[in-house]
Structures are given as structure tokens and as C-alpha cells.
Design a protein around this motif. Sequence first.
Motif, mmCIF file in Angstrom:
data_model
loop_
_atom_site.group_PDB
_atom_site.id
_atom_site.type_symbol
_atom_site.label_atom_id
_atom_site.label_comp_id
_atom_site.label_asym_id
_atom_site.label_seq_id
_atom_site.Cartn_x
_atom_site.Cartn_y
_atom_site.Cartn_z
ATOM 1 N N TYR A 142 65.925 72.283 68.422
ATOM 2 C CA TYR A 142 67.087 71.408 68.434
ATOM 3 C C TYR A 142 67.080 70.566 67.171
ATOM 4 O O TYR A 142 66.030 70.324 66.570
ATOM 5 C CB TYR A 142 67.051 70.474 69.645
ATOM 6 N N ASN A 143 68.261 70.076 66.797
ATOM 7 C CA ASN A 143 68.355 69.118 65.701
ATOM 8 C C ASN A 143 69.140 67.910 66.201
ATOM 9 O O ASN A 143 70.357 67.974 66.355
ATOM 10 C CB ASN A 143 69.046 69.729 64.485
ATOM 11 N N ASP A 144 68.431 66.817 66.494
ATOM 12 C CA ASP A 144 69.099 65.593 66.938
ATOM 13 C C ASP A 144 69.235 64.597 65.802
ATOM 14 O O ASP A 144 69.505 63.430 66.038
ATOM 15 C CB ASP A 144 68.378 64.965 68.129
ATOM 16 N N PHE A 145 69.070 65.079 64.567
ATOM 17 C CA PHE A 145 69.189 64.240 63.379
ATOM 18 C C PHE A 145 68.331 62.980 63.525
ATOM 19 O O PHE A 145 68.816 61.858 63.422
ATOM 20 C CB PHE A 145 70.652 63.895 63.094
ATOM 21 N N GLU A 146 67.045 63.236 63.814
ATOM 22 C CA GLU A 146 66.046 62.165 63.933
ATOM 23 C C GLU A 146 66.443 61.123 64.973
ATOM 24 O O GLU A 146 66.304 59.910 64.766
ATOM 25 C CB GLU A 146 65.792 61.516 62.575
ATOM 26 N N GLY A 147 66.926 61.627 66.106
ATOM 27 C CA GLY A 147 67.248 60.746 67.222
ATOM 28 C C GLY A 147 68.596 60.073 67.152
ATOM 29 O O GLY A 147 68.942 59.269 68.033
ATOM 30 N N LYS A 148 69.397 60.392 66.145
ATOM 31 C CA LYS A 148 70.702 59.743 65.991
ATOM 32 C C LYS A 148 71.795 60.391 66.848
ATOM 33 O O LYS A 148 72.913 59.889 66.907
ATOM 34 C CB LYS A 148 71.133 59.778 64.517
ATOM 35 N N LEU A 149 71.498 61.515 67.513
ATOM 36 C CA LEU A 149 72.513 62.215 68.313
ATOM 37 C C LEU A 149 72.060 62.372 69.761
ATOM 38 O O LEU A 149 71.878 63.488 70.254
ATOM 39 C CB LEU A 149 72.801 63.600 67.727
#
Length: 450
Positions: A142-149
Motif C-alpha cells: 500500500y502507499n498511504d503517503f507516509e500516513g497522510k491518507l
Amino acid sequence: MTLAPVENPYLAGNHAPVDVETTSYDLAVTGALPPELDGRYLRIGPNAIGTQDAVRYHPFAGAGMVHGIRLRDGVAQWYRNRWVRTPRTAQALGEEQVLGATTALHDTANTHVIRHDGKLMAVSEAGALPVVLDEQLATVSYNDFEGKLPRGYAAHSKRDPVTGELFAVTYSSAETGGQLVVVGADGAVSSVERIELDDRPMIHDTALTANHVVIYDLPVTFSMDIAMRGSFPYGWEDGRRARIGLMPRRGTNADIRWFEIDPCYVYHTANAYEDGDRVVLEAFRHERVFDTMKWRPLETAPVLWRWTFDLGTGRVHSGQIDDVAGEFPRIDERLIGGRHRYSYGVALHADDIGNLGGHGIVKYDRDSGSSQVHDFGSGRYAGEAVFVPRGLDSAEDDGWLLTLVHDGERDRTDLVVLDAGTLSAEPVAVVHLPVRVPAGFHGDWFPTLG
């Protein structure tokens, strides 16, 4: 009394899923592939696994499968298709989970494939996180953009061709409102701004101008009644207002200018741009969707439409651009946010309505007010056409259109390369795939990096 079985159109014909992952090399080609095409054409769409409930199955919720064709040196080197291994899909396949736990609302990844900061990602909407894929289309993370999403991303985003920034309007069925998420060219989220809305509308796409982001607030909203029945939980809401907002790129919710429009729905934007104190938006307009037929993304013939928003007077003018019905618009993406001349779409006949494809590809010329259709002939249906410029500095329509075309007689799919400038009857090249690619959603051309 014995009830007749329900026939779901998205589980039959060319919408029916394929149940095998395939890898094939040295594909047959008719014509000559342009040597400038060095990269991969990727397309994603729903591909259900196992037996489905025909009453409740909806293509927007199906397991995602990515299809890819590698072109280089005038050769079609390979075709492969791979399911995106979200937790739900891995479980259905009887495999160990590749991806870890997430705070996202659901794990669908079936709508679009994008690349940003070197990461290839399968994306969806309404609270789904992007899924990173490798060069061979295998699921990575997954890519949560370092927790920003924490609530997921969007099905569609728009990249500024100058700054490389990625703009998206995200939303979740779990909460009202949405967010404007800006991701820098370096892959880091640079801003997240709240968008206040009365309820939970389905916001499938956006548009970008030099100074604004377009926000759709239209009468397709989350319905708990539909969700409780186990169906795709969005439906047409009679009487709900329809409006389009213009939000400054660096603004807040308080800065949004809202313009009331006649009720309609927009899945996909062609482009938007500024003309003095006016903002011009072009998109395919639907009279209504998810109304009489809850499982059909299209109910009436959508047409290319233009809204002009006057920032000085607060008025909006609108009208139909062309009589050729279509969907899945694309432009030369070097012109996103600026004035364009040409846009391309999937041309729809009356009997195409409801399908995720059409009989041909249409080219709209906004300067002359004309359109031109490349018809693939009886029994052949095309998906979204992606424009690839011949070179970095070539003219707006100097390049090629790449689209997947299903041949009903052979029950196989071809990658067709058309000359975007002429849209001539004879394709530049046809890559013959060894399998059928089910009708799907979106994709792109990804040139070789480095």
C-alpha cells in the motif's frame, strides 16, 4: 414457482471476468509499431473471482486486474495480466496476504493506473488506498503517503505538466465532505484541505486550471438503504442540488466559489482552463445515472458539454459541444490546465449504452466545432484511448492513440495504434493479444524511465 435466474450484464459477454493470469512473449503484430513507442501500455478494470451474486454484483466493486503490453524497438515484447492482491482478492485466490492492515475503508483497486515519483499505483475511490505495483505488475505494498491518507485516495488525479504536482479530490463513504490532496513531484503530500459538503456525494473526477481545482457536488450520493441491501451504495437522489466548485489551488474551503447547474452527473473531465476572468470546463455530461438501473454506470447517452464560469458576475453558461455521444475523455496531457484544441473519447451507439466500451473512437476539434469517428466495425468494441505524443515538442495531435479493442468473432482483444492526426481507417499497428481482455476502466502509457 421457479424464478428465472438474474442476468447481470457485467458478468457476461466481454464484461465477463477471465479466470487465468497469463504471460505471453513476442506478440504478433499487423502493421508497423512506431519505434518511438518505448514503454508499457497498462489498463485496469474489474475482474471478479469465483461465483458472484448476480443481483448484487457491481463492476465498480469488482476485484481489480491489470493488463499490460510492453513495446520496444517496434516489437511487442510481452503481454501479462495480474490481479491486484488486495487482502480481499488474496483471500479469494487462496493466497497469503501481500498487503498489511490499513485504516482505509475498503480494499478495492480497480479503476486507474498512475505513476508518480517513480511509483506505479493501482487506484480506486471512496476510501481506498493506492496499491504499488512492480514492473511486472506484481503487488508490492500500500502507499498511504507516509500516513497522510488514512481515508484513501481518488480514482482520478490531475498532474500539473509544469510543476509535476498531483491534485486530487478525495472522499469516503464513511464521512461527509471531502479533501483536496496535493502531492509534490517528490511524492510527498504537501497539503490536505478539507472540503465541506452537506452529505456524501460520489466525486469520481476533478479538473485543474492554472489557479483552480474543480470540485463536483452532484446528485449521486451514498445511500444507507442501498448499502444495507448489499449493493453498490451510491444512487441518484432526486431533488438534490447540483453544483460545481472552483477552489484555489492553495486555498481553503472558505475560498471555494460554488456555481449552481442543472442536475446531471459527470464521471470524467476532458479538461479545464482559464480565459481571463472565466473558467471553462469540458466533460461528458450524463442526464442521470444509478437511477432506474442501479448496476448500470450509464443509463442515457452522455455528450460532451461545456460550462463557462464567470468569476466576475458569478454566472455560469453551459451547452452541448457535439452530437456524438461518448465517454472516457482524454487529451494531450501536456496541456492539462491550459487551452486544448483536441479531445478524444469512446464513441457510443445507442446499443453501447451501459457497456464499458463503444464501437469507435471519436476526436473532437473544439476550434472547428467538428468531430471525427474511427469506427472499428461490427462486433468490435473499444475502450478508453490514450494519446501518446510523437515527441516532447510535437504538435498537439502529432502522435498516436492506443486502445484495447475486443473482437467478438474471435473473442480476443487487440491493442490498436491509431494515428491521432488523421484517425484514418487503417490503423498504424495492431498487436494481437493471446487472450480476451474484459471491458474495463482506465489506463495509461508509461514510457521507459531513464
